[in-house]
Scaffold this active site. Structure first.
Site, PDB file in Angstrom:
ATOM      1  N   ILE A   1       0.216   4.255  -1.600  1.00  0.00           N
ATOM      2  CA  ILE A   1      -1.108   4.796  -0.868  1.00  0.00           C
ATOM      3  C   ILE A   1      -1.215   5.616   0.521  1.00  0.00           C
ATOM      4  O   ILE A   1      -1.500   5.877   0.838  1.00  0.00           O
ATOM      5  CB  ILE A   1      -1.790   3.267  -0.865  1.00  0.00           C
ATOM      6  CG1 ILE A   1      -2.985   3.866  -0.644  1.00  0.00           C
ATOM      7  CG2 ILE A   1      -1.380   2.669   0.340  1.00  0.00           C
ATOM      8  CD1 ILE A   1      -4.071   2.756  -0.383  1.00  0.00           C
TER       9      ILE A   1
ATOM     10  N   GLY B   1      -1.378  -8.513  -4.684  1.00  0.00           N
ATOM     11  CA  GLY B   1       0.491  -8.913  -4.625  1.00  0.00           C
ATOM     12  C   GLY B   1       0.888  -9.787  -3.913  1.00  0.00           C
ATOM     13  O   GLY B   1       0.838 -10.606  -5.060  1.00  0.00           O
TER      14      GLY B   1
ATOM     15  N   SER C   1      -5.191  -7.727  -2.676  1.00  0.00           N
ATOM     16  CA  SER C   1      -5.324  -9.103  -3.319  1.00  0.00           C
ATOM     17  C   SER C   1      -4.431  -9.503  -4.222  1.00  0.00           C
ATOM     18  O   SER C   1      -3.893 -10.549  -4.923  1.00  0.00           O
ATOM     19  CB  SER C   1      -6.669 -10.600  -2.757  1.00  0.00           C
ATOM     20  OG  SER C   1      -7.334 -10.115  -1.567  1.00  0.00           O
TER      21      SER C   1
ATOM     22  N   TYR D   1      -0.189 -12.161  -2.376  1.00  0.00           N
ATOM     23  CA  TYR D   1      -2.228 -12.969  -2.178  1.00  0.00           C
ATOM     24  C   TYR D   1      -2.653 -13.590  -4.109  1.00  0.00           C
ATOM     25  O   TYR D   1      -3.132 -13.884  -4.077  1.00  0.00           O
ATOM     26  CB  TYR D   1      -2.617 -12.644  -1.401  1.00  0.00           C
ATOM     27  CG  TYR D   1      -3.011 -12.129  -0.629  1.00  0.00           C
ATOM     28  CD1 TYR D   1      -2.371 -13.176   0.208  1.00  0.00           C
ATOM     29  CD2 TYR D   1      -4.093 -11.637   0.492  1.00  0.00           C
ATOM     30  CE1 TYR D   1      -2.173 -13.245   1.350  1.00  0.00           C
ATOM     31  CE2 TYR D   1      -3.945 -12.249   1.797  1.00  0.00           C
ATOM     32  CZ  TYR D   1      -3.243 -12.429   2.330  1.00  0.00           C
ATOM     33  OH  TYR D   1      -2.959 -12.455   3.717  1.00  0.00           O
TER      34      TYR D   1
ATOM     35  N   GLY E   1       4.498  -5.534   1.118  1.00  0.00           N
ATOM     36  CA  GLY E   1       3.491  -4.205   0.488  1.00  0.00           C
ATOM     37  C   GLY E   1       3.379  -3.585   1.288  1.00  0.00           C
ATOM     38  O   GLY E   1       3.457  -3.078   1.602  1.00  0.00           O
ATOM     39  N   VAL E   2       1.972  -3.348   0.598  1.00  0.00           N
ATOM     40  CA  VAL E   2       1.124  -1.873   0.924  1.00  0.00           C
ATOM     41  C   VAL E   2       1.004  -2.526   2.632  1.00  0.00           C
ATOM     42  O   VAL E   2       1.366  -1.311   3.684  1.00  0.00           O
ATOM     43  CB  VAL E   2      -0.167  -2.332   0.413  1.00  0.00           C
ATOM     44  CG1 VAL E   2      -0.578  -1.102   1.590  1.00  0.00           C
ATOM     45  CG2 VAL E   2      -0.422  -2.313  -0.538  1.00  0.00           C
ATOM     46  N   ASP E   3       0.522  -3.439   3.445  1.00  0.00           N
ATOM     47  CA  ASP E   3       0.684  -3.093   4.510  1.00  0.00           C
ATOM     48  C   ASP E   3       2.212  -3.220   5.742  1.00  0.00           C
ATOM     49  O   ASP E   3       2.220  -2.378   6.600  1.00  0.00           O
ATOM     50  CB  ASP E   3       0.936  -4.986   5.583  1.00  0.00           C
ATOM     51  CG  ASP E   3       0.111  -5.603   6.414  1.00  0.00           C
ATOM     52  OD1 ASP E   3      -0.098  -3.828   6.996  1.00  0.00           O
ATOM     53  OD2 ASP E   3      -0.174  -6.403   7.346  1.00  0.00           O
TER      54      ASP E   3
ATOM     55  N   ASN F   1      -3.143  -8.513   6.197  1.00  0.00           N
ATOM     56  CA  ASN F   1      -3.812 -10.018   6.198  1.00  0.00           C
ATOM     57  C   ASN F   1      -3.953 -10.353   7.941  1.00  0.00           C
ATOM     58  O   ASN F   1      -3.714  -9.440   8.706  1.00  0.00           O
ATOM     59  CB  ASN F   1      -2.143 -10.987   6.758  1.00  0.00           C
ATOM     60  CG  ASN F   1      -1.070 -10.739   7.610  1.00  0.00           C
ATOM     61  OD1 ASN F   1      -1.682 -10.777   8.033  1.00  0.00           O
ATOM     62  ND2 ASN F   1       0.287  -9.998   7.253  1.00  0.00           N
TER      63      ASN F   1
END
Ligand code: ADP
Length: 182
Positions: A17, A132, A130, A134, A38-40, A30
């Site tokens: 992404i 990954g 959510s 989560y 992850g993405v964050d 989060n």
């Protein structure tokens, strides 16, 4: 895979992404808004420190206790190709997906799209929120994502292009199946 609903182009693809060139990309953040894995982690690493500085300001000015699950906020895109990052928080499922998790995940997608519309954004990329760290079940999360998206398109009919950027081929296949089942 690509289809059109009420004039909105929906694209499902495998990818990273942080490489997308839509006007906005969505961060599976989060509630601290201070980055994570992850993405964050990938968005903050590639987007640079200006995104974190804007997140700190949002925390201070609007959400001192953190961004509630299901809500969304916006920053610029820093060094990313995207002009904006929309940060949203999906539910922590830990394998469960009851009405509660479903509603919160729906809100995360819907509120991200609503915020995009408010900012005049016409193209947006989503990760699989959510699913990954989560740990929401991917098939159910995918169905909820499409439900939110289709409701938004029907109610608001504004965004020209919505991409789902899935990190692995396996997740892509599950999204494709969920989409075909709608
Ligand atoms: P959450 O904490 O909301 O579960 P994660 O970032 O842990 O979010 O994972 C969400 C999904 O995004 C997972 O399917 C994960 O494999 C995927 N993912 C991780 N990094 C990227 C990336 N750079 N681009 C797109 N998807 C990614």
């Amino acid at each position: 895979m690509e289809i059109k609903i009420n004039g909105t182009k929906i694209i499902l693809k495998v990818g990273d992404i942080t490489e997308e060139d839509t006007q906005a990309v969505v961060n599976a953040a989060n509630s601290t808004l201070m980055g994570g894995g992850g993405v964050d982690g990938a968005i903050h690493a590639k987007g640079g420190l200006s995104i974190l500085e804007e997140c700190k300001k949002i925390r201070k000015d609007i959400y001192p206790d953190g961004l509630p699950t299901g809500e969304a906020v916006i920053t610029t895109g820093g060094n990313l190709k995207a002009d904006y990052v929309i940060h949203t928080v999906g539910p922590i499922c830990s394998g469960r997906f009851t009405e509660r998790e479903e509603k919160l995940l729906y809100r995360a997608y819907y509120n991200s799209l609503k915020l995009a519309k408010e900012k005049g954004i016409k193209s947006i990329s989503f990760p699989s929120i959510s699913t990954g760290a989560y740990r929401c079940p991917v098939d159910k999360a995918a169905k909820t994502a499409f439900r939110a998206l289709i409701d938004f398109i029907k109610n608001e009919n504004y965004i020209e292009e919505i991409r789902f950027v899935l990190f692995t081929y396996d997740v892509y296949e599950i999204y494709k199946e969920a989409f075909n089942g709608i």
